[in-house]
Design a protein around this motif. Sequence first.
Motif, mmCIF file in Angstrom:
data_model
loop_
_atom_site.group_PDB
_atom_site.id
_atom_site.type_symbol
_atom_site.label_atom_id
_atom_site.label_comp_id
_atom_site.label_asym_id
_atom_site.label_seq_id
_atom_site.Cartn_x
_atom_site.Cartn_y
_atom_site.Cartn_z
ATOM 1 N N ALA A 142 4.922 -18.098 -13.538
ATOM 2 C CA ALA A 142 4.223 -19.163 -14.260
ATOM 3 C C ALA A 142 2.939 -19.586 -13.561
ATOM 4 N N THR A 143 2.807 -19.225 -12.267
ATOM 5 C CA THR A 143 1.586 -19.553 -11.532
ATOM 6 C C THR A 143 0.618 -18.374 -11.597
ATOM 7 N N GLY A 145 -1.315 -17.027 -9.189
ATOM 8 C CA GLY A 145 -1.133 -16.092 -8.071
ATOM 9 C C GLY A 145 0.174 -15.330 -8.177
ATOM 10 N N GLY A 146 1.224 -16.019 -8.649
ATOM 11 C CA GLY A 146 2.522 -15.369 -8.800
ATOM 12 C C GLY A 146 2.493 -14.287 -9.857
ATOM 13 N N ARG A 147 1.834 -14.545 -10.982
ATOM 14 C CA ARG A 147 1.713 -13.542 -12.031
ATOM 15 C C ARG A 147 0.961 -12.309 -11.522
ATOM 16 N N TYR A 148 -0.081 -12.547 -10.747
ATOM 17 C CA TYR A 148 -0.850 -11.423 -10.175
ATOM 18 C C TYR A 148 0.039 -10.605 -9.240
ATOM 19 N N LEU A 149 0.847 -11.295 -8.420
ATOM 20 C CA LEU A 149 1.738 -10.608 -7.481
ATOM 21 C C LEU A 149 2.773 -9.767 -8.224
ATOM 22 N N ILE A 150 3.390 -10.346 -9.250
ATOM 23 C CA ILE A 150 4.415 -9.625 -10.011
ATOM 24 C C ILE A 150 3.817 -8.416 -10.717
ATOM 25 N N ALA A 200 -2.136 -9.009 -15.166
ATOM 26 C CA ALA A 200 -3.058 -9.884 -14.440
ATOM 27 C C ALA A 200 -3.983 -9.103 -13.523
ATOM 28 N N VAL A 201 -3.493 -8.000 -12.943
ATOM 29 C CA VAL A 201 -4.331 -7.185 -12.059
ATOM 30 C C VAL A 201 -5.484 -6.571 -12.841
ATOM 31 N N VAL A 202 -5.164 -5.988 -13.990
ATOM 32 C CA VAL A 202 -6.194 -5.388 -14.828
ATOM 33 C C VAL A 202 -7.119 -6.464 -15.388
ATOM 34 N N ALA A 203 -6.553 -7.614 -15.768
ATOM 35 C CA ALA A 203 -7.370 -8.705 -16.309
ATOM 36 C C ALA A 203 -8.384 -9.201 -15.281
#
Length: 304
Positions: A142-143, A145-150, A200-203
């Motif tokens: 939900a955060t 940074g967390g979404r990017y990590l996942i 999120a990485v690609v975004a």
Amino acid sequence: NCLIDVADDVESGSTLSEAMAKHTKVFDKLYINMIRAGEIGGVLDQILQRLADFREKSQRLKKKIIGAMIYPSVVILVAGGILVGIMVVIVPKFEKMFGEFNMTLPAPTLALMAVSNFMQNQWYVGLGIIFGLVVLVKAVGATKGGRYLIDSIKLKIPVFGVIISKGTISRFTRTLGVLISSGVPILEALAIVKETAGNAVVARAINNVHDSIREGESLADPLAQSKICDDMVVNMIAVGEETGDLDKMLLKISDNYDDDVDTAVEGMTSLIEPIMIVFLGSTVGFIVVALFMPLIKLMSNMGS
């Protein structure tokens, strides 16, 4: 109801894109901007056809990936149910028999009994751990940074990461190609693609590309720096920019990546099957050995 409202707004003098923009839960920015570009260029019929083709290809790719996961998922569920039945029903009967003879059990048998007892008496602990992990992943996701990590972890998972990566790049290039060919400006198209990337990485990489292009750079250079695409994709985009056929080149890249995803899905399916066979065979083999070691010892003592 939504289509009725759109029809009423169009009859009242609104354009189709303006009417659709009032229903963002049904029509996303991709649809609205492409239709607006079609209205401006007087090629709305062609834009609607492109949208239909785009949706069909996207759904086809999604169904292939989901379809490939059905077989291994069913096998895992059935095999898991059988293993649970063995541990909960069969193993306790052997444990009771061994207890009646006051036997000293070997380490594998003791480990098997411990797992069986845990599954019978503390099963709720396992469910609690699984539930806690799910809640934790959702909370972290939900955060920002967390979404990017996942999402970065997803891309690094063996086999699955390749499928996710290629599928995401295929969606990115197809969406961008369709938008550019429809007359949507490159910066606006990249902003739309960023929101529909699904990763999120690609975004984040697309956002960096957007900022670089706004400062006057080409599309290929910041893409190469982002590392989300391989060299072949970057070179094809560079050629497309030089020849003025960027939209066609992007769509060609997407078609190639769709084929790569098909190949990767087939390879994953063929790889999962032997892995499951080896895992299940090893598990069942351990259970059999752990149960028969005391039985052999018991039969030997009775014979002597």
